[in-house]
Design a protein around this motif. Structure first.
Motif, PDB file in Angstrom:
ATOM      1  N   GLY A 181       0.377  -0.611  -0.194  1.00 49.36           N
ATOM      2  CA  GLY A 181      -0.014  -0.251   0.546  1.00 49.36           C
ATOM      3  C   GLY A 181       1.060   1.276  -0.319  1.00 49.36           C
ATOM      4  N   ILE A 182       1.655   1.424   1.175  1.00 48.64           N
ATOM      5  CA  ILE A 182       2.835   2.467   1.133  1.00 48.64           C
ATOM      6  C   ILE A 182       3.397   2.453  -0.390  1.00 48.64           C
ATOM      7  N   VAL A 184       2.645   1.930  -3.561  1.00 51.26           N
ATOM      8  CA  VAL A 184       1.602   1.901  -4.479  1.00 51.26           C
ATOM      9  C   VAL A 184       1.421   3.419  -4.155  1.00 51.26           C
ATOM     10  N   PHE A 185       0.659   4.116  -2.689  1.00 52.80           N
ATOM     11  CA  PHE A 185       0.634   5.230  -2.718  1.00 52.80           C
ATOM     12  C   PHE A 185       1.797   6.507  -3.206  1.00 52.80           C
ATOM     13  N   LEU A 186       3.078   5.778  -3.129  1.00 53.20           N
ATOM     14  CA  LEU A 186       3.701   6.630  -3.331  1.00 53.20           C
ATOM     15  C   LEU A 186       4.324   7.177  -4.483  1.00 53.20           C
ATOM     16  N   ASN A 188       1.607   6.577  -7.118  1.00 54.79           N
ATOM     17  CA  ASN A 188       1.004   6.841  -7.986  1.00 54.79           C
ATOM     18  C   ASN A 188       0.170   8.414  -7.035  1.00 54.79           C
ATOM     19  N   SER A 189       1.209   9.385  -5.929  1.00 56.23           N
ATOM     20  CA  SER A 189       0.429  10.707  -5.910  1.00 56.23           C
ATOM     21  C   SER A 189       1.697  11.229  -5.439  1.00 56.23           C
ATOM     22  N   VAL A 190       2.630  10.827  -4.854  1.00 56.43           N
ATOM     23  CA  VAL A 190       3.895  11.786  -4.259  1.00 56.43           C
ATOM     24  C   VAL A 190       5.132  11.786  -5.448  1.00 56.43           C
ATOM     25  N   SER A 216       5.098   4.919 -12.130  1.00 58.77           N
ATOM     26  CA  SER A 216       4.734   5.895 -11.596  1.00 58.77           C
ATOM     27  C   SER A 216       2.760   5.775 -12.870  1.00 58.77           C
ATOM     28  N   GLN A 220      -0.500   4.702 -12.968  1.00 57.92           N
ATOM     29  CA  GLN A 220      -1.592   5.320 -12.582  1.00 57.92           C
ATOM     30  C   GLN A 220      -2.533   4.477 -14.720  1.00 57.92           C
ATOM     31  N   TRP A 223      -3.658   0.747 -13.370  1.00 57.13           N
ATOM     32  CA  TRP A 223      -3.726  -0.212 -12.274  1.00 57.13           C
ATOM     33  C   TRP A 223      -5.237  -1.079 -12.382  1.00 57.13           C
TER      34      TRP A 223
END
Length: 403
Positions: A181-182, A184-186, A188-190, A216, A220, A223
């Protein structure tokens, strides 16, 4: 006297359910009216469970409940109580309506003149073949209490092992989900916002930065497709394994995997040998014990091999030689079994062999789960290092250009 399941409304209009023993449904309705309840539905337990067996395979109980009622029954039988009274006491002791109804159904069959093993055959989902065969052997040998006590120990040990593995797997599974999860979040977003600043300058980006951007963008854009592909692969694997012939191919492949194969082989061989030891020690003939024990083996490749071994034993071969030809059994197990055959103490040696193999499998699983946590930490550290390098390298290059 038979067992009847009822549904009734009490004086306040609240629905009540339960089980009552009576000679007829009419007597049950009268007993309910005497309590001030209005009977809604009254049906013989045996008839209802027989109809359920025809539709869904009959009622079932958990391994923990089965082990508990087996231990209680063995204690009551050892006290000298009549069997039907023992079953009734177990039913009254249970707090679960399903178990109480099941045991009263078994008691009704026993009171009709059937043996306990024969009565259990009406409930195949609750009492598996291993259980029924062991009870039958205990009845024929006259040591039903001792046999059922041994059976309860076996089921409790299996349940304890299963719970230990499940509890030990919770933290690694949670750690894996959090790590995924971390990441994928990084990605996809950061990462797109930070690295996008460098790509807008038009300068050539370092390799790690380009790889991070590609990952990344892929997450996006794809997924949803990736999730659908994973779901499709799982469904395809489930459909493939529906046929026993194809499922055996899958199990054969699993046995060739480094760690999974060792755990599966050890677990199934230990379970087979332990079951043979229980059945053989209870008076079941060795060939029949092997045939029944093969049904508790979950890996179809090993199951087919032990069935072939049972056939060789029925033709006059020794157990050790038959299992050696079957493969999948470790040399130490085969030597111990051969020693038990030569000394005439096969039953005790089988149990010692199963205990030794089971202990090795538990230690292997504990080692794998113990190594999983630091490996996940190292993997997460490596991923974070790659992300940091992908961000820091362009900054360092820009500083060198400015300097």
């Amino acid at each position: 006297m038979a067992a009847f399941e009822y549904a009734a409304l009490d004086a306040r209009g609240k629905r009540r359910k339960g089980v009552i023993e009576a000679d007829s449904s009419r007597q049950v309705r009268q007993q309910l009216r005497d309590k001030g309840w209005f009977p809604v539905d009254v049906e013989m337990t045996q008839r209802r469970q027989s109809r359920s067996a025809g539709l869904f395979g009959g009622p079932s109980v958990s391994v923990a409940d089965l082990a508990l009622l087996t231990r209680q029954l063995s204690t009551l039988v050892a006290s000298g109580m009549p069997l039907e009274e023992c079953i009734r006491a177990v039913a009254e002791q249970s707090e679960r309506a399903r178990v109480r109804s099941l045991m009263l159904g078994v008691r009704a069959r026993v009171m009709e003149g059937y043996s306990l093993a024969k009565a259990l055959e009406d409930f195949p989902r609750a009492f598996p073949p291993l259980y029924r065969a062991t009870v039958d052997a205990g009845e024929h040998s006259g040591h039903l209490d001792r046999v059922m006590l041994r059976l309860a120990d076996y089921m409790e040990d299996q349940q304890r092992t299963r719970k230990q593995v499940q509890m030990s797997s919770i933290y690694p599974a949670f750690l894996t989900l959090v790590a995924v999860g971390i990441v994928v979040f990084l990605l996809n977003s950061v990462v797109p916002d930070i690295v996008g600043v460098f790509s807008s300058t038009g300068e050539a980006l370092p390799g790690p930065t380009r790889a991070l951007l590609a990952a990344s963008e892929w997450i996006q854009s794809w997924w949803l497709v990736s999730c659908l592909v994973i779901v499709a692969m799982v469904i395809a694997l489930m459909l493939w394994n529906r046929a026993p012939r194809r499922r055996r191919i899958t199990h054969r492949v699993l046995l060739r995997l480094p760690l999974i194969g060792r755990v599966s082989r050890g677990f199934n061989t230990a379970r087979f040998i332990s079951t043979v030891a229980i059945l053989s020690g209870s008076g079941v003939p060795l060939v029949e014990a092997m045939r029944i024990s093969s049904e508790v083996v979950t890996n179809l490749e090993i199951q087919a091999r032990v069935k072939e071994a049972a056939l060789r034993v029925s033709e006059g071969g020794s157990l050790g030689k038959a299992l050696a030809d079957a493969g999948h059994f470790r040399p130490m197990m085969l030597h111990m079994i051969a020693s038990g055959e030569a000394s005439g103490e096969l039953d005790s040696m089988l149990q010692r062999t199963a205990d030794a193999e089971d202990q090795q499998v538990k230690e292997l699983i504990a080692t794998i789960l113990g190594l999983f946590e630091p490996l996940m930490v190292l993997l997460m550290g490596g991923i974070v290092l790659i992300i940091v390098l992908a961000i820091v390298l362009p900054i360092m290059e820009m500083n060198s250009f400015v300097g």
